[in-house]
Design an enzyme around this catalytic site. Structure first.
Site, mmCIF file in Angstrom:
data_model
loop_
_atom_site.group_PDB
_atom_site.id
_atom_site.type_symbol
_atom_site.label_atom_id
_atom_site.label_comp_id
_atom_site.label_asym_id
_atom_site.label_seq_id
_atom_site.Cartn_x
_atom_site.Cartn_y
_atom_site.Cartn_z
ATOM 1 N N SER A 143 48.583 36.547 28.849
ATOM 2 C CA SER A 143 47.808 37.142 29.961
ATOM 3 C C SER A 143 48.295 38.820 28.788
ATOM 4 O O SER A 143 49.310 38.848 28.730
ATOM 5 C CB SER A 143 48.077 37.507 30.905
ATOM 6 O OG SER A 143 49.850 37.973 31.464
ATOM 7 N N GLY B 170 49.606 40.729 30.377
ATOM 8 C CA GLY B 170 50.683 41.438 30.495
ATOM 9 C C GLY B 170 51.273 41.416 30.104
ATOM 10 O O GLY B 170 52.820 41.827 29.216
ATOM 11 N N HIS C 144 44.952 31.657 31.421
ATOM 12 C CA HIS C 144 46.446 31.704 31.301
ATOM 13 C C HIS C 144 48.147 31.085 32.542
ATOM 14 O O HIS C 144 46.800 30.451 32.500
ATOM 15 C CB HIS C 144 46.783 33.499 31.894
ATOM 16 C CG HIS C 144 45.643 34.384 31.087
ATOM 17 N ND1 HIS C 144 46.475 34.217 30.353
ATOM 18 C CD2 HIS C 144 45.286 35.043 31.837
ATOM 19 C CE1 HIS C 144 44.989 35.766 29.631
ATOM 20 N NE2 HIS C 144 45.015 35.345 30.830
HETATM 21 N N1 CTP Z 1 49.934 40.024 36.579
HETATM 22 C C1 CTP Z 1 50.675 39.372 37.847
HETATM 23 N N2 CTP Z 1 50.229 39.297 39.087
HETATM 24 C C2 CTP Z 1 48.848 39.606 39.107
HETATM 25 C C3 CTP Z 1 48.097 40.305 38.501
HETATM 26 C C4 CTP Z 1 48.488 40.441 37.393
HETATM 27 O O1 CTP Z 1 51.764 39.136 37.026
HETATM 28 N N3 CTP Z 1 48.893 39.237 40.550
HETATM 29 C C5 CTP Z 1 50.253 40.431 35.137
HETATM 30 C C6 CTP Z 1 49.170 39.922 34.527
HETATM 31 O O2 CTP Z 1 50.337 39.878 33.476
HETATM 32 C C7 CTP Z 1 47.966 40.257 34.149
HETATM 33 C C8 CTP Z 1 48.204 41.786 33.735
HETATM 34 O O3 CTP Z 1 49.068 41.955 35.063
HETATM 35 O O4 CTP Z 1 48.100 40.057 32.405
HETATM 36 C C9 CTP Z 1 46.846 42.597 34.126
HETATM 37 O O5 CTP Z 1 46.536 41.814 35.065
HETATM 38 P P1 CTP Z 1 44.349 42.319 35.580
HETATM 39 O O6 CTP Z 1 43.829 43.096 34.490
HETATM 40 O O7 CTP Z 1 44.484 41.189 36.748
HETATM 41 O O8 CTP Z 1 44.689 40.952 33.751
HETATM 42 P P2 CTP Z 1 43.483 39.979 34.377
HETATM 43 O O9 CTP Z 1 42.288 40.097 33.669
HETATM 44 O O10 CTP Z 1 44.165 38.936 35.099
HETATM 45 O O11 CTP Z 1 43.957 38.916 32.532
HETATM 46 P P3 CTP Z 1 43.846 38.579 31.158
HETATM 47 O O12 CTP Z 1 43.178 40.481 30.912
HETATM 48 O O13 CTP Z 1 45.102 38.468 30.931
HETATM 49 O O14 CTP Z 1 43.116 37.399 30.672
#
Ligand code: CTP
Length: 319
Positions: free
Chosen positions: A241, A243, A293
């Site tokens: 992901s 993050g 993910h």
């Molecule tokens: N995250 C988390 N728990 C959540 C939402 C997000 O731990 N409920 C963390 C994840 O590591 C995620 C990061 O915060 O990659 C950023 O969130 P987001 O912008 O929602 O990423 P996504 O679009 O969901 O996924 P990605 O961009 O990684 O494909």
């Protein structure tokens, strides 16, 4: 070369942490945590065997010329043309070259941040990394406002800025970017086909409005190298992901890494609902194996690293 640090920790933990399911496991109090600097250093060295974040954080101008055709990293059969605009926005040198920080915050987007009061603490770090152009002003008390490095999946244009259909969407976007000043805007433009139109619009808006933001586009090898590091440590992720990617990169630049907004569970430890994002109504989608993910697995791993003092996770309040 010896075994990687993390895989050794995992074995020593005898799966105790990894077998149990559910968020109740992850109740860690904010007090009593201490950095284990030698462990953090070992992890930095291990990751350097797979990638050099200073270099891989972005391709540079000299890697391409306008008109070059490249293959998408996760979609090798499809290709992308390096346009004039894209080329002009590639940095001359890595935007992270020689940048080192004592403490960094990596801010995920979980709703766990709401009512956390963590804004001041987040902003007190030397370098703050955020994901997917998440809004901050309306949530400053809980998430802070400082953004030294911010990621932007191309899909954000559709999701948060109406696909730039109206002038007001474009204005909102330009306003958001102008608030970033000369921070790094990190756009994974070469991952999969689908967002190229959006990336081009973004590039055009940055150029037209002469925004100061420093654009970066991850190297073609970054995602495979990051995945390789975690897989070698027996963390069976599919695609890291954003993050997790940011944590992995930050180990290169930051002595102490503090994570906020990581909580991929619909309930907190008390059983209260937690929004997927602190700022919109998106629903949980990464629990089925169909998603790209393995956030709960990633979280368990980060929690293990927290317990060992390699990083600090904050999932509660900061006051
Ligand atoms: N995250 C988390 N728990 C959540 C939402 C997000 O731990 N409920 C963390 C994840 O590591 C995620 C990061 O915060 O990659 C950023 O969130 P987001 O912008 O929602 O990423 P996504 O679009 O969901 O996924 P990605 O961009 O990684 O494909």
């Amino acid at each position: 070369e010896g075994e990687l640090t993390l895989s050794r920790l995992m074995v020593n933990n005898s799966d105790k942490l990894l077998r149990k399911e559910g968020s109740a496991l992850f109740h860690h109090s904010g007090t009593g945590w201490q950095i284990n600097s030698s462990l953090a250093l070992e992890i930095r060295k291990d990751i350097l065997r797979f990638l050099d974040a200073e270099r891989d954080v972005s391709v540079v101008k000299s890697s391409f010329k306008p008109g070059d055709v490249i293959h998408y990293v996760l979609d090798r059969r499809r290709t992308l043309n390096i346009s004039q605009n894209l080329h002009s926005l590639l940095p001359e040198v890595s935007p992270m070259k020689s940048r080192r920080f004592r403490t960094c915050a990596v801010v995920g987007n979980s709703g766990i941040l709401l009512s956390s009061g963590c804004g001041k603490e987040i902003d007190s770090h030397d370098f703050v990394i955020r994901c997917n152009l998440a809004p901050v002003v309306e949530f400053a008390a809980d998430v802070g406002t400082k953004s030294d490095f911010i990621t932007m999946n191309p899909s954000v244009v559709q999701r948060a800025f109406g696909g730039f259909r109206n002038e007001s969407d474009r204005e909102k976007f330009v306003h958001r970017l102008s608030m970033l000043n000369d921070s790094v805007l990190w756009i994974p433009a070469f991952m999969v086909k689908g967002g190229e139109k959006h990336v081009e619009w973004v590039n055009a808006l940055i150029l037209k409005n002469q925004l100061k933001v420093r654009t970066a586009y991850p190297s073609l090898r970054l995602i495979h190298a990051v995945r390789g590091y975690w897989l070698t440590n027996k963390v069976q992720i599919k695609r890291p992901s954003t993050g997790l990617l940011m944590y992995t990169l930050a180990t290169r630049f930051c002595d102490e890494i503090h994570l906020y907004g990581f909580w991929p569970f619909p309930k907190d430890v008390h059983g209260n609902q937690v929004k997927y994002h602190y700022y919109d109504e998106l629903k949980y989608k990464y629990f089925s194996n169909a998603g790209p993910h393995r956030m709960p697995l990633e979280f368990k791993t980060l929690n293990l690293l927290h317990n060992k003092g390699a990083l600090k996770l904050t999932t509660g309040t900061c006051i």
